[in-house]
Design a protein around this motif. Structure first.
Motif, PDB file in Angstrom:
ATOM      1  N   ARG A 197      35.390   3.035  39.305  1.00 46.77           N
ATOM      2  CA  ARG A 197      34.191   2.559  39.779  1.00 46.77           C
ATOM      3  C   ARG A 197      33.193   3.506  39.907  1.00 46.77           C
ATOM      4  O   ARG A 197      32.260   3.135  39.241  1.00 46.77           O
ATOM      5  CB  ARG A 197      34.411   2.353  41.334  1.00 46.77           C
ATOM      6  CG  ARG A 197      33.144   1.831  42.096  1.00 46.77           C
ATOM      7  CD  ARG A 197      32.857   0.435  41.605  1.00 46.77           C
ATOM      8  NE  ARG A 197      31.751  -0.054  42.561  1.00 46.77           N
ATOM      9  CZ  ARG A 197      30.935  -1.254  42.174  1.00 46.77           C
ATOM     10  NH1 ARG A 197      31.329  -1.704  41.319  1.00 46.77           N
ATOM     11  NH2 ARG A 197      30.000  -1.307  42.960  1.00 46.77           N
ATOM     12  N   GLU A 198      33.374   4.928  39.987  1.00 44.37           N
ATOM     13  CA  GLU A 198      32.442   5.948  39.617  1.00 44.37           C
ATOM     14  C   GLU A 198      32.073   5.967  38.263  1.00 44.37           C
ATOM     15  O   GLU A 198      30.788   6.112  37.888  1.00 44.37           O
ATOM     16  CB  GLU A 198      32.850   7.391  40.364  1.00 44.37           C
ATOM     17  CG  GLU A 198      32.897   7.243  41.772  1.00 44.37           C
ATOM     18  CD  GLU A 198      33.623   8.813  42.181  1.00 44.37           C
ATOM     19  OE1 GLU A 198      34.060   9.313  41.419  1.00 44.37           O
ATOM     20  OE2 GLU A 198      33.509   8.767  43.441  1.00 44.37           O
ATOM     21  N   ALA A 199      32.916   5.992  37.329  1.00 47.76           N
ATOM     22  CA  ALA A 199      32.741   6.031  35.932  1.00 47.76           C
ATOM     23  C   ALA A 199      31.793   4.912  35.656  1.00 47.76           C
ATOM     24  O   ALA A 199      30.586   4.915  34.551  1.00 47.76           O
ATOM     25  CB  ALA A 199      33.847   6.156  34.986  1.00 47.76           C
ATOM     26  N   TRP A 200      32.203   3.538  35.861  1.00 51.06           N
ATOM     27  CA  TRP A 200      31.446   2.323  35.894  1.00 51.06           C
ATOM     28  C   TRP A 200      29.961   2.484  36.242  1.00 51.06           C
ATOM     29  O   TRP A 200      28.872   2.197  35.520  1.00 51.06           O
ATOM     30  CB  TRP A 200      32.049   1.248  36.136  1.00 51.06           C
ATOM     31  CG  TRP A 200      31.438  -0.179  36.011  1.00 51.06           C
ATOM     32  CD1 TRP A 200      31.370  -0.922  34.942  1.00 51.06           C
ATOM     33  CD2 TRP A 200      30.595  -0.846  37.009  1.00 51.06           C
ATOM     34  NE1 TRP A 200      30.524  -1.968  35.112  1.00 51.06           N
ATOM     35  CE2 TRP A 200      30.098  -1.836  36.242  1.00 51.06           C
ATOM     36  CE3 TRP A 200      30.182  -0.368  38.206  1.00 51.06           C
ATOM     37  CZ2 TRP A 200      29.205  -2.676  36.823  1.00 51.06           C
ATOM     38  CZ3 TRP A 200      29.226  -1.398  38.780  1.00 51.06           C
ATOM     39  CH2 TRP A 200      28.544  -2.570  37.859  1.00 51.06           C
ATOM     40  N   LEU A 201      29.888   3.071  37.540  1.00 49.71           N
ATOM     41  CA  LEU A 201      28.446   3.262  37.892  1.00 49.71           C
ATOM     42  C   LEU A 201      27.715   4.250  37.196  1.00 49.71           C
ATOM     43  O   LEU A 201      26.453   3.837  36.998  1.00 49.71           O
ATOM     44  CB  LEU A 201      28.436   3.565  39.439  1.00 49.71           C
ATOM     45  CG  LEU A 201      28.863   2.717  40.792  1.00 49.71           C
ATOM     46  CD1 LEU A 201      29.095   3.042  41.938  1.00 49.71           C
ATOM     47  CD2 LEU A 201      27.694   1.617  40.427  1.00 49.71           C
ATOM     48  N   LYS A 240      26.479   2.506  34.263  1.00 53.93           N
ATOM     49  CA  LYS A 240      25.452   1.516  34.356  1.00 53.93           C
ATOM     50  C   LYS A 240      24.091   2.256  34.677  1.00 53.93           C
ATOM     51  O   LYS A 240      22.986   1.548  34.117  1.00 53.93           O
ATOM     52  CB  LYS A 240      25.870   0.825  35.708  1.00 53.93           C
ATOM     53  CG  LYS A 240      26.862  -0.455  35.356  1.00 53.93           C
ATOM     54  CD  LYS A 240      26.062  -1.442  34.427  1.00 53.93           C
ATOM     55  CE  LYS A 240      26.258  -2.823  34.816  1.00 53.93           C
ATOM     56  NZ  LYS A 240      25.830  -3.664  33.759  1.00 53.93           N
ATOM     57  N   LEU A 241      24.140   3.378  35.335  1.00 52.58           N
ATOM     58  CA  LEU A 241      23.014   4.040  35.801  1.00 52.58           C
ATOM     59  C   LEU A 241      22.287   4.827  34.624  1.00 52.58           C
ATOM     60  O   LEU A 241      21.131   5.323  34.662  1.00 52.58           O
ATOM     61  CB  LEU A 241      23.302   5.007  36.913  1.00 52.58           C
ATOM     62  CG  LEU A 241      23.437   4.271  38.364  1.00 52.58           C
ATOM     63  CD1 LEU A 241      23.682   5.132  39.446  1.00 52.58           C
ATOM     64  CD2 LEU A 241      22.332   3.351  38.469  1.00 52.58           C
ATOM     65  N   GLY A 242      23.120   4.875  33.504  1.00 52.56           N
ATOM     66  CA  GLY A 242      22.760   5.742  32.365  1.00 52.56           C
ATOM     67  C   GLY A 242      22.702   7.218  32.384  1.00 52.56           C
ATOM     68  O   GLY A 242      22.465   7.849  31.603  1.00 52.56           O
TER      69      GLY A 242
END
Length: 119
Positions: A95-99, A102-104
């Motif tokens: 989840r942290e990697a995905w965020l 997503k945040l760039g």
């Protein structure tokens, strides 16, 4: 008192429900969580699996009766709790990697050209 604990196999409980079962305050349950003595799933509200609660109770009982050997139920409860904790940690990392993506904060890998047969 809380007979519903015996019926469900994988039941998630709130801090208030755990406190009622242990007959303690919600602050004590929160301290147990934050000290790492009681496994939980972060969120609002933080949820505690019934198996993790039973594993905590078994550990506390075992420490009070140190001369007794742990039963197979206790060993199995500990194994399940450790397995769930590792799965939850992997889910949190994903989840942290995905965020971050997503945040760039993390750039995606460039697409690699496909290798064609016969080139």
């Amino acid at each position: 008192m809380l007979d519903f604990l015996a019926r469900e196999v994988h039941m998630m409980m709130t801090e208030r429900e755990v406190a009622a079962y242990l007959r303690c305050s919600t602050k004590k349950v929160q301290r147990l969580r934050l000290d790492g003595r009681l496994a939980y799933i972060p969120g609002r509200p933080p949820l505690i699996d019934r198996d993790d609660l039973l594993a905590y109770i078994a550990d506390e009982t075992r420490s009070a009766n140190a001369a007794e050997a742990p039963t197979s139920e206790i060993v199995e409860a500990r194994r399940l709790a450790a397995e769930k904790a590792s799965f939850a940690a992997a889910a949190i990392r994903a989840r942290e990697a995905w965020l971050q993506m997503k945040l760039g904060n993390v750039k995606r890998r460039p697409n690699r050209p496909s290798v064609k047969d016969g080139d």
